[in-house]
Design a protein around this motif. Structure first.
Motif, PDB file in Angstrom:
ATOM      1  N   GLY A 163       0.805  -1.218   0.000  1.00 54.10           N
ATOM      2  CA  GLY A 163       0.000   0.000   0.000  1.00 54.10           C
ATOM      3  C   GLY A 163       0.835   1.263   0.000  1.00 54.10           C
ATOM      4  O   GLY A 163       1.919   1.308   0.550  1.00 54.10           O
ATOM      5  N   ASP A 164       0.289   2.292  -0.639  1.00 48.52           N
ATOM      6  CA  ASP A 164       0.927   3.609  -0.647  1.00 48.52           C
ATOM      7  C   ASP A 164       0.799   4.204   0.745  1.00 48.52           C
ATOM      8  O   ASP A 164      -0.288   4.321   1.283  1.00 48.52           O
ATOM      9  N   GLN A 165       1.906   4.587   1.320  1.00 50.34           N
ATOM     10  CA  GLN A 165       1.887   5.104   2.686  1.00 50.34           C
ATOM     11  C   GLN A 165       1.092   6.401   2.789  1.00 50.34           C
ATOM     12  O   GLN A 165       0.580   6.737   3.836  1.00 50.34           O
ATOM     13  N   GLN A 166       0.996   7.139   1.705  1.00 47.76           N
ATOM     14  CA  GLN A 166       0.255   8.388   1.761  1.00 47.76           C
ATOM     15  C   GLN A 166      -1.248   8.178   1.664  1.00 47.76           C
ATOM     16  O   GLN A 166      -2.030   8.882   2.269  1.00 47.76           O
ATOM     17  N   ASP A 167      -1.665   7.212   0.855  1.00 50.00           N
ATOM     18  CA  ASP A 167      -3.081   7.087   0.522  1.00 50.00           C
ATOM     19  C   ASP A 167      -3.797   5.944   1.210  1.00 50.00           C
ATOM     20  O   ASP A 167      -4.986   5.767   1.029  1.00 50.00           O
ATOM     21  N   SER A 168      -3.102   5.111   1.952  1.00 49.76           N
ATOM     22  CA  SER A 168      -3.767   3.978   2.567  1.00 49.76           C
ATOM     23  C   SER A 168      -3.522   3.965   4.063  1.00 49.76           C
ATOM     24  O   SER A 168      -2.722   4.710   4.585  1.00 49.76           O
ATOM     25  N   GLY A 169      -4.219   3.092   4.723  1.00 46.33           N
ATOM     26  CA  GLY A 169      -4.045   2.969   6.151  1.00 46.33           C
ATOM     27  C   GLY A 169      -4.998   3.871   6.904  1.00 46.33           C
ATOM     28  O   GLY A 169      -5.808   4.601   6.334  1.00 46.33           O
ATOM     29  N   ASP A 170      -4.926   3.824   8.211  1.00 49.97           N
ATOM     30  CA  ASP A 170      -5.839   4.581   9.060  1.00 49.97           C
ATOM     31  C   ASP A 170      -5.371   6.022   9.187  1.00 49.97           C
ATOM     32  O   ASP A 170      -4.182   6.299   9.257  1.00 49.97           O
ATOM     33  N   ARG A 171      -6.345   6.914   9.231  1.00 49.23           N
ATOM     34  CA  ARG A 171      -6.023   8.310   9.525  1.00 49.23           C
ATOM     35  C   ARG A 171      -7.294   9.026   9.983  1.00 49.23           C
ATOM     36  O   ARG A 171      -8.404   8.653   9.619  1.00 49.23           O
ATOM     37  N   VAL A 172      -7.093  10.023  10.799  1.00 50.65           N
ATOM     38  CA  VAL A 172      -8.203  10.806  11.330  1.00 50.65           C
ATOM     39  C   VAL A 172      -8.638  11.803  10.263  1.00 50.65           C
ATOM     40  O   VAL A 172      -7.825  12.536   9.705  1.00 50.65           O
ATOM     41  N   LEU A 173      -9.957  11.816   9.981  1.00 46.93           N
ATOM     42  CA  LEU A 173     -10.503  12.743   8.988  1.00 46.93           C
ATOM     43  C   LEU A 173     -11.031  14.017   9.638  1.00 46.93           C
ATOM     44  O   LEU A 173     -11.059  15.065   9.015  1.00 46.93           O
ATOM     45  N   GLY A 174     -11.484  13.873  10.885  1.00 50.51           N
ATOM     46  CA  GLY A 174     -12.038  15.033  11.568  1.00 50.51           C
ATOM     47  C   GLY A 174     -12.737  14.613  12.841  1.00 50.51           C
ATOM     48  O   GLY A 174     -12.526  13.519  13.355  1.00 50.51           O
ATOM     49  N   GLU A 180     -14.236  11.095  17.154  1.00 48.81           N
ATOM     50  CA  GLU A 180     -13.256  11.126  16.080  1.00 48.81           C
ATOM     51  C   GLU A 180     -13.806  10.361  14.880  1.00 48.81           C
ATOM     52  O   GLU A 180     -14.322   9.253  15.012  1.00 48.81           O
ATOM     53  N   ILE A 181     -13.719  10.946  13.701  1.00 52.82           N
ATOM     54  CA  ILE A 181     -14.122  10.276  12.463  1.00 52.82           C
ATOM     55  C   ILE A 181     -12.827   9.880  11.758  1.00 52.82           C
ATOM     56  O   ILE A 181     -11.977  10.733  11.475  1.00 52.82           O
ATOM     57  N   SER A 182     -12.670   8.576  11.496  1.00 55.55           N
ATOM     58  CA  SER A 182     -11.414   8.115  10.917  1.00 55.55           C
ATOM     59  C   SER A 182     -11.644   7.203   9.724  1.00 55.55           C
ATOM     60  O   SER A 182     -12.656   6.513   9.628  1.00 55.55           O
ATOM     61  N   LEU A 183     -10.687   7.254   8.817  1.00 55.23           N
ATOM     62  CA  LEU A 183     -10.655   6.342   7.688  1.00 55.23           C
ATOM     63  C   LEU A 183      -9.820   5.150   8.125  1.00 55.23           C
ATOM     64  O   LEU A 183      -8.723   5.315   8.651  1.00 55.23           O
ATOM     65  N   ARG A 184     -10.345   3.952   7.916  1.00 55.59           N
ATOM     66  CA  ARG A 184      -9.634   2.739   8.340  1.00 55.59           C
ATOM     67  C   ARG A 184      -9.605   1.741   7.200  1.00 55.59           C
ATOM     68  O   ARG A 184     -10.423   1.801   6.292  1.00 55.59           O
ATOM     69  N   PRO A 190     -11.337  -0.220   2.506  1.00 55.79           N
ATOM     70  CA  PRO A 190     -11.428   0.934   3.397  1.00 55.79           C
ATOM     71  C   PRO A 190     -12.854   1.147   3.918  1.00 55.79           C
ATOM     72  O   PRO A 190     -13.818   0.782   3.266  1.00 55.79           O
ATOM     73  N   TYR A 191     -12.937   1.743   5.116  1.00 59.97           N
ATOM     74  CA  TYR A 191     -14.244   2.099   5.684  1.00 59.97           C
ATOM     75  C   TYR A 191     -14.066   3.300   6.617  1.00 59.97           C
ATOM     76  O   TYR A 191     -12.953   3.630   7.012  1.00 59.97           O
ATOM     77  N   ILE A 192     -15.168   3.957   6.939  1.00 60.51           N
ATOM     78  CA  ILE A 192     -15.162   5.113   7.829  1.00 60.51           C
ATOM     79  C   ILE A 192     -15.717   4.674   9.175  1.00 60.51           C
ATOM     80  O   ILE A 192     -16.693   3.943   9.241  1.00 60.51           O
ATOM     81  N   GLN A 193     -15.071   5.127  10.255  1.00 64.07           N
ATOM     82  CA  GLN A 193     -15.537   4.767  11.595  1.00 64.07           C
ATOM     83  C   GLN A 193     -15.721   6.023  12.443  1.00 64.07           C
ATOM     84  O   GLN A 193     -14.918   6.949  12.386  1.00 64.07           O
ATOM     85  N   ARG A 194     -16.792   6.008  13.238  1.00 62.16           N
ATOM     86  CA  ARG A 194     -17.024   7.099  14.182  1.00 62.16           C
ATOM     87  C   ARG A 194     -16.661   6.595  15.576  1.00 62.16           C
ATOM     88  O   ARG A 194     -17.167   5.569  16.021  1.00 62.16           O
TER      89      ARG A 194
END
Length: 199
Positions: A163-174, A180-184, A190-194
């Motif tokens: 995976g591209d380290q910039q575009d994949s993996g978990d990160r906080v969206l807001g 916390e809303i995060s991309l996982r 991929p999925y979004i988690q609250r």
């Protein structure tokens, strides 16, 4: 051609060898070239570190010659197999005594330049992009290898090996209403988690 020069296999086996490593997704064919996949790199590094003598060109070529003598009736196959198995069973027992973490540490070190390439800003390529405090390490699960944060379970950052380290993996969206809303990334994509995962 290179396998023939090294004395590995026989012309009748080349096609099946190449097909097998493609079927196991160790390599992919790209314009008549075999390009190693992450899975193939991991298997190769494991074999080179724990079964080195059995994957060296000289060993393979010598064994092929011994088997040629057997097929010509000039050697006893039981003696050759017995000698091979005696040494090989010792190598297997030594490897089976290793803990998974020891094997992963060796693979992680050997693959470091591919898994954690230097960042343009000079920051630590092993620093977890989600929590910032943990270090990334090679991990394994029933679905295969992946890179994850060493602060698990507090931090659940993961990314696929390729995976591209910039575009994949978990990160906080807001944040929304204190959560916390995060991309996982999960096993199905991929999925979004609250907030944090709960029962």
């Amino acid at each position: 051609k290179r396998m023939e020069e090294l004395g590995i296999g026989r012309p009748s086996t080349y096609a099946s060898i190449v097909t097998t490593i493609q079927d196991r997704e160790y390599v992919r064919k790209d314009q008549n070239r075999l390009v190693p996949e992450d899975k193939g790199r991991i298997v190769t590094i494991f074999l080179l570190n724990f079964f080195k003598q059995y994957v060296e060109y000289d060993f393979t070529a010598a064994l092929e010659n011994q088997l040629d003598h057997v097929s010509a009736g000039d050697a006893n196959y039981k003696e050759i197999l017995s000698k091979f198995w005696k040494d090989f069973s010792v190598a297997i027992s030594e490897t089976s005594d290793l803990r998974i973490s020891e094997v992963l540490d060796v693979l992680d070190d050997a693959l470091a330049s591919k898994l954690y390439p230097p960042k343009e800003d000079g920051s630590d390529p092993r620093a977890c992009p989600l929590c910032g405090a943990g270090q990334l390490h090679l991990k394994t699960s029933i679905t295969g290898g992946f890179v994850g944060c060493g602060n698990y379970p507090e931090c659940r950052y993961t990314r696929q090996l390729g995976g591209d380290q910039q575009d994949s993996g978990d990160r906080v969206l807001g944040e929304d209403d204190g959560d916390e809303i995060s991309l996982r990334s999960g096993r199905f994509g991929p999925y979004i988690q609250r907030g944090d995962a709960t029962e």
